[in-house]
Design a protein around this motif. Sequence first.
Motif, PDB file in Angstrom:
ATOM      1  N   GLY A  91       0.837  -1.027  -0.036  1.00 14.38           N
ATOM      2  CA  GLY A  91      -0.023  -0.087  -0.409  1.00 14.38           C
ATOM      3  C   GLY A  91       0.861   1.895  -0.059  1.00 14.38           C
ATOM      4  N   THR A  92       0.054   2.771   0.275  1.00  5.84           N
ATOM      5  CA  THR A  92       0.737   4.057  -0.081  1.00  5.84           C
ATOM      6  C   THR A  92       1.167   4.204   0.882  1.00  5.84           C
ATOM      7  OG1 THR A  92      -1.001   4.476  -1.621  1.00  5.84           O
ATOM      8  CG2 THR A  92       0.400   5.908  -0.978  1.00  5.84           C
ATOM      9  N   GLY A  93       1.004   3.324   2.328  1.00  9.04           N
ATOM     10  CA  GLY A  93       1.239   3.700   3.997  1.00  9.04           C
ATOM     11  C   GLY A  93       2.749   2.738   3.545  1.00  9.04           C
TER      12      GLY A  93
ATOM     13  N   PHE B 128      -2.334  13.958   5.163  1.00  8.48           N
ATOM     14  CA  PHE B 128      -2.961  13.213   5.751  1.00  8.48           C
ATOM     15  C   PHE B 128      -2.690  12.713   6.538  1.00  8.48           C
ATOM     16  CE2 PHE B 128      -1.926   7.939   4.787  1.00  8.48           C
ATOM     17  CZ  PHE B 128      -3.347   7.456   5.485  1.00  8.48           C
TER      18      PHE B 128
ATOM     19  N   TYR C 188       1.232  10.815   8.117  1.00  9.08           N
ATOM     20  CA  TYR C 188       2.350  11.206   7.987  1.00  9.08           C
ATOM     21  C   TYR C 188       3.291  11.664   8.808  1.00  9.08           C
ATOM     22  CZ  TYR C 188       0.457  12.533   2.731  1.00  9.08           C
ATOM     23  OH  TYR C 188       0.581  12.167   1.689  1.00  9.08           O
TER      24      TYR C 188
ATOM     25  N   ASN D 186       0.264  15.866  -2.189  1.00  8.70           N
ATOM     26  CA  ASN D 186      -0.231  14.575  -2.255  1.00  8.70           C
ATOM     27  C   ASN D 186      -1.599  15.448  -3.639  1.00  8.70           C
ATOM     28  OD1 ASN D 186      -3.314  13.467  -0.346  1.00  8.70           O
ATOM     29  ND2 ASN D 186      -2.172  12.954  -1.598  1.00  8.70           N
TER      30      ASN D 186
ATOM     31  N   ASN E  59      -6.107  14.481   0.250  1.00  5.51           N
ATOM     32  CA  ASN E  59      -6.480  13.878   1.023  1.00  5.51           C
ATOM     33  C   ASN E  59      -6.626  14.901   2.022  1.00  5.51           C
ATOM     34  OD1 ASN E  59      -8.148  13.259   3.514  1.00  5.51           O
ATOM     35  ND2 ASN E  59      -6.981  11.149   3.056  1.00  5.51           N
TER      36      ASN E  59
ATOM     37  N   ASP F 255       2.825  11.481  -3.440  1.00  7.54           N
ATOM     38  CA  ASP F 255       2.054  10.816  -2.522  1.00  7.54           C
ATOM     39  C   ASP F 255       0.767  10.450  -3.742  1.00  7.54           C
ATOM     40  OD1 ASP F 255      -0.612   8.793  -1.490  1.00  7.54           O
ATOM     41  OD2 ASP F 255       0.145   9.705   0.544  1.00  7.54           O
TER      42      ASP F 255
ATOM     43  N   ALA G 130      -2.271   8.685  -4.308  1.00  2.00           N
ATOM     44  CA  ALA G 130      -2.927   7.435  -3.402  1.00  2.00           C
ATOM     45  C   ALA G 130      -4.513   7.409  -4.909  1.00  2.00           C
ATOM     46  CB  ALA G 130      -3.274   7.440  -2.196  1.00  2.00           C
ATOM     47  N   TYR G 131      -4.510   8.616  -5.293  1.00  3.68           N
ATOM     48  CA  TYR G 131      -5.896   9.392  -5.841  1.00  3.68           C
ATOM     49  C   TYR G 131      -5.832   9.214  -6.962  1.00  3.68           C
ATOM     50  CZ  TYR G 131      -7.364   8.827  -1.069  1.00  3.68           C
ATOM     51  OH  TYR G 131      -7.752   8.788   0.801  1.00  3.68           O
TER      52      TYR G 131
ATOM     53  N   SER H 287      -0.889   3.085  -5.228  1.00  3.18           N
ATOM     54  CA  SER H 287      -1.248   2.016  -4.523  1.00  3.18           C
ATOM     55  C   SER H 287      -2.321   1.379  -5.197  1.00  3.18           C
ATOM     56  CB  SER H 287      -1.531   1.952  -3.175  1.00  3.18           C
ATOM     57  OG  SER H 287      -3.399   2.093  -2.666  1.00  3.18           O
TER      58      SER H 287
ATOM     59  N   SER I  81      -5.150   1.036  -3.143  1.00  2.68           N
ATOM     60  CA  SER I  81      -6.230   1.155  -2.619  1.00  2.68           C
ATOM     61  C   SER I  81      -7.464   1.670  -2.858  1.00  2.68           C
ATOM     62  CB  SER I  81      -5.959   1.384  -1.826  1.00  2.68           C
ATOM     63  OG  SER I  81      -4.621   0.459  -0.735  1.00  2.68           O
ATOM     64  N   LYS I  82      -7.714   2.941  -3.903  1.00  2.00           N
ATOM     65  CA  LYS I  82      -8.747   3.350  -3.799  1.00  2.00           C
ATOM     66  C   LYS I  82      -8.656   3.231  -5.861  1.00  2.00           C
ATOM     67  CE  LYS I  82      -7.479   5.395   0.021  1.00  2.00           C
ATOM     68  NZ  LYS I  82      -8.671   5.049   1.258  1.00  2.00           N
TER      69      LYS I  82
ATOM     70  N   ARG J  67      -3.214  -4.142   0.857  1.00  2.00           N
ATOM     71  CA  ARG J  67      -2.413  -4.026   0.478  1.00  2.00           C
ATOM     72  C   ARG J  67      -1.324  -3.884  -0.449  1.00  2.00           C
ATOM     73  NH1 ARG J  67      -3.667  -0.231   2.720  1.00  2.00           N
ATOM     74  NH2 ARG J  67      -1.701  -0.316   3.951  1.00  2.00           N
TER      75      ARG J  67
ATOM     76  N   TYR K 272     -12.901  13.247  -1.304  1.00  2.00           N
ATOM     77  CA  TYR K 272     -13.386  13.517   0.590  1.00  2.00           C
ATOM     78  C   TYR K 272     -14.250  15.637  -0.150  1.00  2.00           C
ATOM     79  CZ  TYR K 272     -10.386  10.324   1.667  1.00  2.00           C
ATOM     80  OH  TYR K 272      -9.709   8.555   1.582  1.00  2.00           O
TER      81      TYR K 272
HETATM   82  C1  LIG Z   1      -3.017  11.184   1.320  1.00  2.00           C
HETATM   83  C2  LIG Z   1      -3.286   9.632   1.324  1.00  2.00           C
HETATM   84  N1  LIG Z   1      -1.859   8.579   1.657  1.00  2.00           N
HETATM   85  C3  LIG Z   1      -2.116   7.442   1.625  1.00  2.00           C
HETATM   86  C4  LIG Z   1      -3.005   6.622   2.461  1.00  2.00           C
HETATM   87  C5  LIG Z   1      -2.257   4.834   2.674  1.00  2.00           C
HETATM   88  O1  LIG Z   1      -3.228   4.268   1.570  1.00  2.00           O
HETATM   89  P1  LIG Z   1      -2.466   2.241   1.522  1.00  2.00           P
HETATM   90  O2  LIG Z   1      -3.987   2.233   1.912  1.00  2.00           O
HETATM   91  O3  LIG Z   1      -2.821   2.078  -0.191  1.00  2.00           O
HETATM   92  O4  LIG Z   1      -1.870   2.317   2.598  1.00  2.00           O
HETATM   93  C6  LIG Z   1      -4.502   7.497   2.298  1.00  2.00           C
HETATM   94  C7  LIG Z   1      -5.675   6.279   3.163  1.00  2.00           C
HETATM   95  O5  LIG Z   1      -6.792   7.459   3.232  1.00  2.00           O
HETATM   96  C8  LIG Z   1      -4.600   8.487   1.650  1.00  2.00           C
HETATM   97  O6  LIG Z   1      -5.301   8.601   1.806  1.00  2.00           O
END
Ligand SMILES: Cc1ncc(COP(=O)(O)O)c(C=O)c1O
Length: 376
Positions: A86-88, A112, A115, A156, A160, A194, A196-197, A222, A224-225, A233, A312
């Motif tokens: 995942g991004t995390g 986010f 961080y 980012n 988010n 980042d 993710a979106y 990732s 994830s979204k 993950r 969001y």
């Molecule tokens: C800006 C941002 N970065 C990272 C993440 C973490 O994403 P992941 O679930 O891929 O680890 C999120 C999750 O909501 C997010 O909003």
Amino acid sequence: MFEEGAILKRRWGEENVFDLSIGNPVMEPPVEFSQELKRLVENPLPGMHRYMENAGYPETRAAVAAQLSLETGIKFSMNDIVMACGTGGALNVVLKTILNQGDEVIVFAPYFMEYGNYIDNHGGCIKVLPTDERFMPKLDALEAAITAKTKAVIINSPNNPSGAVYSEDLIHRLGELLRKKESQYGIQIFLISDEAYRKIIYDGLKYPPVFGHYLQSIVVTSHSKDLALPGERIGYIAMHPNCSLREELMGGFIFCTRTLGYVNAPALMQHVVRNLQHVTVSVAEYQKKRDFLYGHLVEMGYSMIKPQGAFYMFPKSPLEDDVAFVNELRQWHVLTVPGRGFGSPGYFRVSYCVDDKTLEGSLAGFKRAAQKFNLC
Ligand SMILES: Cc1ncc(COP(=O)(O)O)c(C=O)c1O
């Protein structure tokens, strides 16, 4: 928020709680995902569940590189990609690789909230800078904030919690500023993007890749979204192919994937997403939800910048105390998140990656709060 939402739903009944507090996509993964999964189950590859190179399967990394080459016009190879949890997970691997104790990492509020924890995990110090009224980074503030201890800037976009999408011009000027500061201090500053979106953008806007504007850039992202797979993950780190420290950094990412205990990104998911690099959930569906909620909230008198991506929105809190306002909404069974959790008090975040019934049901609570605070 996740746990609190669950408690309230048990108390009042699932259908009476309108949980707009978390970014857990309601959409199921695209049909291509289950087709690919089924194909793999019916035709298992020999050794497909074994250990692998820490960087991930060469074929998956090559598929990610091919997609990135297509999107950016820059030639990526599998040697620029490390698969991540995942991004995390990707952010933690990158930060562990680049940070020494006391190094500064700059972020822009609202940001986010994890961080701060991730930077702290690896001995870094977070430096939070303001954005303008449209949630765009203020480059004059950035110029003043960079010191000889600055190791990285995290951006980012789509953002988010604000939904803001940075323009190509902004990213270009950011790259120019970082180059200037690098030579002023004789240091290397990494731009961590980042994304993710990245694929969830509205109104026909195009995402401007950072790679075209700064060599020391690292993308973390990732599925994830964009494939609605947050529980699986699966994500990746992509390094600019022409970054001067590329070999050293890639070695660091691979080593840290191992020593942080991830070992490698999940094997099954790497096999599945290999052929899904061009696939995304329905962005039109999210845009419909954005239009619905944005239209209603603005009509009720809430003030906000129209989000252009992610899922969001970040309206101004009608009360100076955003926590008090979020508590007020909670009385009407509408769950949101105070802006101070994102470094921006005076706002609140509404997540609209929920089903239409939840969005529709939340309107009554938003309306009552709007009336109580004379927004209409
Ligand atoms: C800006 C941002 N970065 C990272 C993440 C973490 O994403 P992941 O679930 O891929 O680890 C999120 C999750 O909501 C997010 O909003």
